[in-house]
Design a protein around this motif. Sequence first.
Motif, PDB file in Angstrom:
ATOM      1  N   ASP A 130      -8.995 -10.269  -6.413  1.00  0.00           N
ATOM      2  CA  ASP A 130      -7.864 -10.723  -5.605  1.00  0.00           C
ATOM      3  C   ASP A 130      -7.163  -9.566  -4.903  1.00  0.00           C
ATOM      4  OD1 ASP A 130      -8.177 -13.433  -6.139  1.00  0.00           O
ATOM      5  OD2 ASP A 130      -7.037 -13.301  -8.010  1.00  0.00           O
ATOM      6  N   VAL A 131      -7.790  -8.402  -4.883  1.00  0.00           N
ATOM      7  CA  VAL A 131      -7.241  -7.238  -4.182  1.00  0.00           C
ATOM      8  C   VAL A 131      -8.289  -6.759  -3.183  1.00  0.00           C
ATOM      9  CG1 VAL A 131      -6.300  -4.916  -4.406  1.00  0.00           C
ATOM     10  CG2 VAL A 131      -5.924  -6.584  -6.235  1.00  0.00           C
ATOM     11  N   GLN A 132      -7.939  -6.780  -1.910  1.00  0.00           N
ATOM     12  CA  GLN A 132      -8.887  -6.416  -0.861  1.00  0.00           C
ATOM     13  C   GLN A 132      -8.259  -5.411   0.101  1.00  0.00           C
ATOM     14  OE1 GLN A 132     -10.012  -9.393   2.178  1.00  0.00           O
ATOM     15  NE2 GLN A 132     -12.139  -8.855   1.739  1.00  0.00           N
ATOM     16  N   THR A 133      -8.979  -4.317   0.345  1.00  0.00           N
ATOM     17  CA  THR A 133      -8.481  -3.320   1.293  1.00  0.00           C
ATOM     18  C   THR A 133      -8.443  -3.916   2.696  1.00  0.00           C
ATOM     19  OG1 THR A 133      -9.376  -1.481  -0.011  1.00  0.00           O
ATOM     20  CG2 THR A 133      -8.901  -1.044   2.312  1.00  0.00           C
ATOM     21  N   SER A 134      -7.299  -3.804   3.339  1.00  0.00           N
ATOM     22  CA  SER A 134      -7.136  -4.357   4.687  1.00  0.00           C
ATOM     23  C   SER A 134      -6.981  -3.274   5.749  1.00  0.00           C
ATOM     24  CB  SER A 134      -5.913  -5.286   4.729  1.00  0.00           C
ATOM     25  OG  SER A 134      -4.745  -4.595   4.313  1.00  0.00           O
ATOM     26  N   ARG A 135      -6.606  -2.066   5.318  1.00  0.00           N
ATOM     27  CA  ARG A 135      -6.465  -0.979   6.292  1.00  0.00           C
ATOM     28  C   ARG A 135      -6.582   0.355   5.569  1.00  0.00           C
ATOM     29  NH1 ARG A 135      -1.105   0.808   9.821  1.00  0.00           N
ATOM     30  NH2 ARG A 135      -2.072   2.573  10.875  1.00  0.00           N
ATOM     31  N   LEU A 136      -7.374   1.255   6.135  1.00  0.00           N
ATOM     32  CA  LEU A 136      -7.494   2.619   5.630  1.00  0.00           C
ATOM     33  C   LEU A 136      -7.529   3.536   6.847  1.00  0.00           C
ATOM     34  CD1 LEU A 136      -7.901   4.554   3.232  1.00  0.00           C
ATOM     35  CD2 LEU A 136     -10.372   4.188   3.463  1.00  0.00           C
ATOM     36  N   SER A 137      -6.535   4.405   6.970  1.00  0.00           N
ATOM     37  CA  SER A 137      -6.450   5.210   8.195  1.00  0.00           C
ATOM     38  C   SER A 137      -5.929   6.604   7.899  1.00  0.00           C
ATOM     39  CB  SER A 137      -5.534   4.523   9.218  1.00  0.00           C
ATOM     40  OG  SER A 137      -4.211   4.448   8.733  1.00  0.00           O
ATOM     41  N   LEU A 138      -6.265   7.528   8.805  1.00  0.00           N
ATOM     42  CA  LEU A 138      -5.756   8.897   8.784  1.00  0.00           C
ATOM     43  C   LEU A 138      -5.391   9.248  10.213  1.00  0.00           C
ATOM     44  CD1 LEU A 138      -5.250  11.601   7.295  1.00  0.00           C
ATOM     45  CD2 LEU A 138      -7.615  12.222   7.875  1.00  0.00           C
ATOM     46  N   ASP A 139      -4.124   9.538  10.447  1.00  0.00           N
ATOM     47  CA  ASP A 139      -3.638   9.816  11.795  1.00  0.00           C
ATOM     48  C   ASP A 139      -2.986  11.187  11.871  1.00  0.00           C
ATOM     49  OD1 ASP A 139      -4.236   7.151  12.873  1.00  0.00           O
ATOM     50  OD2 ASP A 139      -2.638   6.480  11.523  1.00  0.00           O
ATOM     51  N   SER A 140      -3.062  11.776  13.053  1.00  0.00           N
ATOM     52  CA  SER A 140      -2.399  13.058  13.291  1.00  0.00           C
ATOM     53  C   SER A 140      -0.911  12.831  13.546  1.00  0.00           C
ATOM     54  CB  SER A 140      -3.027  13.766  14.490  1.00  0.00           C
ATOM     55  OG  SER A 140      -4.412  13.993  14.268  1.00  0.00           O
ATOM     56  N   ILE A 141      -0.109  13.766  13.103  1.00  0.00           N
ATOM     57  CA  ILE A 141       1.325  13.759  13.403  1.00  0.00           C
ATOM     58  C   ILE A 141       1.573  14.846  14.445  1.00  0.00           C
ATOM     59  CG2 ILE A 141       3.658  14.037  12.492  1.00  0.00           C
ATOM     60  CD1 ILE A 141       2.580  13.271   9.746  1.00  0.00           C
TER      61      ILE A 141
ATOM     62  N   GLY B 166       0.797  -1.205   0.000  1.00  0.00           N
ATOM     63  CA  GLY B 166       0.000   0.000   0.000  1.00  0.00           C
ATOM     64  C   GLY B 166       0.836   1.264   0.000  1.00  0.00           C
ATOM     65  N   VAL B 167       0.190   2.354   0.374  1.00  0.00           N
ATOM     66  CA  VAL B 167       0.816   3.668   0.305  1.00  0.00           C
ATOM     67  C   VAL B 167       0.612   4.402   1.621  1.00  0.00           C
ATOM     68  CG1 VAL B 167       0.785   5.910  -0.838  1.00  0.00           C
ATOM     69  CG2 VAL B 167       0.473   3.831  -2.183  1.00  0.00           C
TER      70      VAL B 167
ATOM     71  N   PHE C 279      -0.535  15.382   9.035  1.00  0.00           N
ATOM     72  CA  PHE C 279      -1.406  14.205   9.003  1.00  0.00           C
ATOM     73  C   PHE C 279      -0.773  13.119   8.136  1.00  0.00           C
ATOM     74  CE2 PHE C 279      -4.045  17.802  10.004  1.00  0.00           C
ATOM     75  CZ  PHE C 279      -4.882  17.318  11.003  1.00  0.00           C
ATOM     76  N   GLN C 280      -1.051  11.902   8.533  1.00  0.00           N
ATOM     77  CA  GLN C 280      -0.526  10.749   7.799  1.00  0.00           C
ATOM     78  C   GLN C 280      -1.678   9.854   7.367  1.00  0.00           C
ATOM     79  OE1 GLN C 280       3.186   8.546   8.977  1.00  0.00           O
ATOM     80  NE2 GLN C 280       1.740   6.903   9.437  1.00  0.00           N
ATOM     81  N   ALA C 281      -1.780   9.613   6.080  1.00  0.00           N
ATOM     82  CA  ALA C 281      -2.814   8.738   5.528  1.00  0.00           C
ATOM     83  C   ALA C 281      -2.183   7.423   5.088  1.00  0.00           C
ATOM     84  CB  ALA C 281      -3.507   9.407   4.341  1.00  0.00           C
ATOM     85  N   SER C 282      -2.888   6.333   5.326  1.00  0.00           N
ATOM     86  CA  SER C 282      -2.380   5.001   4.967  1.00  0.00           C
ATOM     87  C   SER C 282      -3.499   4.183   4.333  1.00  0.00           C
ATOM     88  CB  SER C 282      -1.842   4.277   6.205  1.00  0.00           C
ATOM     89  OG  SER C 282      -1.392   2.980   5.875  1.00  0.00           O
ATOM     90  N   ASN C 283      -3.177   3.522   3.250  1.00  0.00           N
ATOM     91  CA  ASN C 283      -4.130   2.651   2.562  1.00  0.00           C
ATOM     92  C   ASN C 283      -3.396   1.368   2.203  1.00  0.00           C
ATOM     93  OD1 ASN C 283      -6.079   1.429   0.977  1.00  0.00           O
ATOM     94  ND2 ASN C 283      -6.654   3.304  -0.074  1.00  0.00           N
ATOM     95  N   MET C 284      -3.840   0.258   2.813  1.00  0.00           N
ATOM     96  CA  MET C 284      -3.187  -1.032   2.602  1.00  0.00           C
ATOM     97  C   MET C 284      -4.163  -2.013   1.971  1.00  0.00           C
ATOM     98  SD  MET C 284      -0.111  -0.581   3.701  1.00  0.00           S
ATOM     99  CE  MET C 284       0.389  -2.300   3.580  1.00  0.00           C
ATOM    100  N   VAL C 285      -3.646  -2.849   1.080  1.00  0.00           N
ATOM    101  CA  VAL C 285      -4.460  -3.888   0.459  1.00  0.00           C
ATOM    102  C   VAL C 285      -3.753  -5.229   0.604  1.00  0.00           C
ATOM    103  CG1 VAL C 285      -5.594  -2.376  -1.215  1.00  0.00           C
ATOM    104  CG2 VAL C 285      -3.410  -3.453  -1.805  1.00  0.00           C
ATOM    105  N   THR C 286      -4.548  -6.298   0.631  1.00  0.00           N
ATOM    106  CA  THR C 286      -4.014  -7.658   0.592  1.00  0.00           C
ATOM    107  C   THR C 286      -4.185  -8.175  -0.826  1.00  0.00           C
ATOM    108  OG1 THR C 286      -4.543  -8.064   2.911  1.00  0.00           O
ATOM    109  CG2 THR C 286      -4.191  -9.990   1.514  1.00  0.00           C
ATOM    110  N   VAL C 287      -3.080  -8.541  -1.447  1.00  0.00           N
ATOM    111  CA  VAL C 287      -3.079  -8.970  -2.844  1.00  0.00           C
ATOM    112  C   VAL C 287      -2.832 -10.476  -2.911  1.00  0.00           C
ATOM    113  CG1 VAL C 287      -2.034  -8.653  -5.122  1.00  0.00           C
ATOM    114  CG2 VAL C 287      -2.147  -6.722  -3.509  1.00  0.00           C
ATOM    115  N   THR C 288      -3.719 -11.171  -3.598  1.00  0.00           N
ATOM    116  CA  THR C 288      -3.548 -12.609  -3.816  1.00  0.00           C
ATOM    117  C   THR C 288      -2.899 -12.827  -5.180  1.00  0.00           C
ATOM    118  OG1 THR C 288      -5.488 -13.134  -2.474  1.00  0.00           O
ATOM    119  CG2 THR C 288      -4.717 -14.840  -3.984  1.00  0.00           C
TER     120      THR C 288
END
Length: 232
Positions: free
Chosen positions: A86-97, A51-52, A112-121
């Motif tokens: 075969d691509v599924q979002t596993s985490r989507l978050s926005l956190d303060s720094i 992810g990113v 702010f820090q944004a995170s988007n993670m996926v699980t890829v098969t």
Amino acid sequence: MRLLPATLLLAGLCAAIPPATAGAEETLRRITVTGSAEVEALPDIATVSAGVETQASEAAAAMAANATAMNAVFAALEAAGIDRADVQTSRLSLDSIWENRSDGGTPKVVGFQASNMVTVTVRDIDRLGAVVDAVAAAGGNRIFGVDFAVDEPRAQIDAARERAVADARAKAELYAGAAGVALGPVLSISEGGGSGPSPAPVFARAEAMADTPVAGGTITLGASVEVVFAIE
């Protein structure tokens, strides 16, 4: 004369009821053992978390930058032949720094820090390295958690089950022989939890990867059964 029929009836009932000791003896004349077995298999499927992670001074800017980068990652996965299913979002978050202050003052939000993670098969693990490289080239800066598995493990698990039953019988014969009794028929079989899949540290497929080196190795699949035998 009136007591005679009742006496005869009571005697008949007593004769029809088996002695309690006989039932207890029958219950005890059995042996219960647990059998287990494991088989090794080459994995044919893999999952990876990717992810990113982006940062900005404003929350909306962090999310916008993250969305742009993740769209590029999705496009790269599609170009690499990964189906959207075969691509599924596993985490989507926005956190303060928060500001890191050493003077004891009250910290404040500095970004702010944004995170988007996926699980890829990945269904062709020979291409796993290429898929990882494609994600990184598209802007993915978080890649971790590679897991290997067998897509259709029924045949391997069934083989482990057969070996587990054979293991249970071997144990029962050993115990029966040591106790000086004969092993009778199987009274019941119940299946316990399996032991797999779990990775084994074997790097048998590393040479198949032309890009980022990734080794599938082997995985272990197991079965466990509880078998009750009669003893004679």
